[in-house]
Design an enzyme around this catalytic site. Sequence first.
Site, PDB file in Angstrom:
ATOM      1  N   ASP A  60      -4.787   3.111  -2.068  1.00  0.00           N
ATOM      2  CA  ASP A  60      -5.356   3.448  -1.166  1.00  0.00           C
ATOM      3  C   ASP A  60      -6.593   5.167  -1.359  1.00  0.00           C
ATOM      4  O   ASP A  60      -6.071   6.088  -0.777  1.00  0.00           O
ATOM      5  CB  ASP A  60      -5.493   2.942   0.147  1.00  0.00           C
ATOM      6  N   HIS A  75      -8.328   0.645  -3.869  1.00  0.00           N
ATOM      7  CA  HIS A  75      -9.184  -0.376  -2.924  1.00  0.00           C
ATOM      8  C   HIS A  75      -9.855   1.171  -2.386  1.00  0.00           C
ATOM      9  O   HIS A  75      -9.334   2.177  -2.261  1.00  0.00           O
ATOM     10  CB  HIS A  75      -8.565  -0.106  -1.371  1.00  0.00           C
ATOM     11  N   SER A 115       1.161  -0.926  -0.127  1.00  0.00           N
ATOM     12  CA  SER A 115      -0.202  -0.165  -0.443  1.00  0.00           C
ATOM     13  C   SER A 115       0.781   1.063   0.332  1.00  0.00           C
ATOM     14  O   SER A 115       1.521   1.874   0.925  1.00  0.00           O
ATOM     15  CB  SER A 115      -0.560   0.137   1.447  1.00  0.00           C
ATOM     16  N   MET A 127     -10.777  -6.551   5.867  1.00  0.00           N
ATOM     17  CA  MET A 127     -10.229  -5.422   6.424  1.00  0.00           C
ATOM     18  C   MET A 127     -10.292  -6.126   8.165  1.00  0.00           C
ATOM     19  O   MET A 127     -10.565  -6.213   8.858  1.00  0.00           O
ATOM     20  CB  MET A 127     -11.159  -4.043   7.008  1.00  0.00           C
ATOM     21  N   ASP A 138      -6.092  -7.021   4.375  1.00  0.00           N
ATOM     22  CA  ASP A 138      -5.574  -5.351   4.768  1.00  0.00           C
ATOM     23  C   ASP A 138      -5.557  -4.426   5.895  1.00  0.00           C
ATOM     24  O   ASP A 138      -6.528  -4.030   6.482  1.00  0.00           O
ATOM     25  CB  ASP A 138      -6.450  -4.546   3.850  1.00  0.00           C
ATOM     26  N   MET A 165     -11.894   3.993  -0.482  1.00  0.00           N
ATOM     27  CA  MET A 165     -12.555   3.929   0.329  1.00  0.00           C
ATOM     28  C   MET A 165     -13.335   4.744   0.244  1.00  0.00           C
ATOM     29  O   MET A 165     -12.880   6.885   1.375  1.00  0.00           O
ATOM     30  CB  MET A 165     -11.929   4.052   1.956  1.00  0.00           C
ATOM     31  N   MET A 185      -9.217   7.258  -0.817  1.00  0.00           N
ATOM     32  CA  MET A 185      -9.976   8.425   0.562  1.00  0.00           C
ATOM     33  C   MET A 185     -10.468  10.013   0.299  1.00  0.00           C
ATOM     34  O   MET A 185      -9.861  10.341  -0.043  1.00  0.00           O
ATOM     35  CB  MET A 185      -8.807   8.011   2.048  1.00  0.00           C
ATOM     36  N   HIS A 193      -1.015  -2.023  -3.944  1.00  0.00           N
ATOM     37  CA  HIS A 193      -2.237  -1.417  -3.489  1.00  0.00           C
ATOM     38  C   HIS A 193      -2.784   0.208  -3.317  1.00  0.00           C
ATOM     39  O   HIS A 193      -1.766   1.425  -2.664  1.00  0.00           O
ATOM     40  CB  HIS A 193      -2.630  -2.285  -2.201  1.00  0.00           C
TER      41      HIS A 193
HETATM   42  C1  DX5 Z   1      -5.913   1.130   6.071  1.00  0.00           C
HETATM   43  C2  DX5 Z   1      -5.488   1.248   4.321  1.00  0.00           C
HETATM   44  C3  DX5 Z   1      -4.723   0.192   4.045  1.00  0.00           C
HETATM   45  C4  DX5 Z   1      -3.317   0.876   4.687  1.00  0.00           C
HETATM   46  C5  DX5 Z   1      -2.072  -0.138   5.382  1.00  0.00           C
HETATM   47  O1  DX5 Z   1      -7.359   2.410   5.863  1.00  0.00           O
HETATM   48  O2  DX5 Z   1      -6.957   0.437   3.366  1.00  0.00           O
HETATM   49  O3  DX5 Z   1      -3.948  -0.124   2.973  1.00  0.00           O
HETATM   50  O4  DX5 Z   1      -2.714   1.549   3.883  1.00  0.00           O
HETATM   51  O5  DX5 Z   1      -1.725   0.050   6.525  1.00  0.00           O
HETATM   52  P1  DX5 Z   1      -0.792  -0.529   7.391  1.00  0.00           P
HETATM   53  O6  DX5 Z   1      -0.211  -2.400   6.409  1.00  0.00           O
HETATM   54  O7  DX5 Z   1       0.935   0.198   8.130  1.00  0.00           O
HETATM   55  O8  DX5 Z   1      -1.536  -1.203   8.327  1.00  0.00           O
HETATM   56 ZN    ZN Z   2      -6.585  -1.184   2.399  1.00  0.00          ZN
END
Ligand code: DX5
Ligand code: ZN
Length: 221
Positions: free
Chosen positions: A34, A65, A7, A136, A174, A67, A36, A32
Site C-alpha cells: 500500500d 496498490h 497487506s 475498495m 481491500d 494510493m 500512500m 499487497h
Molecule cells: C487501506 C489499504 C488496505 C489496508 C487494509 O487503505 O488499502 O490495504 O492495509 O487493512 P485492513 O485489512 O486492516 O482493513
Molecule cells: Zn490496499
Amino acid sequence: MLILSPSILAADFSRLGQQIRETADAGAQYIHLDVMDGMFVPQISFGMPVIETIRSCTDKVFDVHLMIQDPGRYIEAFAAIGADIITVHAEACTHLDRVIQQIKAAGKKAGVALNPATPLSALDYVLPELDMVLIMTVNPGFGGQKLIPYCLDKVARLREITDDMGLPMDIQVDGGIKASNAAQVIRAGANVLVGGSAVFSGDVAANTRAFMDVFREFEEK
Ligand code: DX5
Ligand code: ZN
C-alpha cells in the site's frame, strides 16, 4: 483461483522480511503493498526503497496498490523495482486510459481501484484492458477499518458484468477483510482478498492458515 494478498501496512516493520516469509510459507500467494502519498489519502506509508529491499525476501507476486495522485508519474519506477501487478485509483488519474497503457507497456498486470462511492460505470470503457479490478471495501487510507456492506453489492454486480462480457477478471477486495467474512466476499464474486490487520495482528502463520481453510472449503466444492 482464490488468492490471499496480505497487506504489509499492518506488519511489524522492524521484522518485515520475516513476517513476509511467514505469511508466504503459510500459503499467501501475493504480497499487497500500500503506497500512500499524503495527498490522495491522508497518510504517507512507504515507497520505492522499501519495496525494492523486500523484493529479495520472496518470489511471491508483488501486488502494488498505489494510493497516490497522478500515479502515471511513477509507473515505470514501480515496474523497475519488481511490482508484478500495479493498481491505480480511477479517482486519482486524469487520463486513466493512458495510465493503464503505461502499466501494460511496462509488461505488468494492470489493476484499477474504485473507492466505495465511485460507481462501476467509471470502468465501462476500460474493463477489457484490465487484469484486475480492486473494489475498495473501506475508504482508503487506513488499516483496521470495518467493511462497508454496500461494497459487496458492487462486487456482485461487477462479477455479473465481467461474466456477461466473458472477461476472466480478478476482482480484489481491500479493507476490513477477515477470515470470518472471507466466505461472504467470495460468494459475492471476489477472488483476491487483501488482509492487513487480519493477517499481521498476532500469529501471522495461523492467521494466514485461517484464510487458506476458507479457500479450501470453496475449492473442494
Ligand atoms: C487501506 C489499504 C488496505 C489496508 C487494509 O487503505 O488499502 O490495504 O492495509 O487493512 P485492513 O485489512 O486492516 O482493513
Ligand atoms: Zn490496499
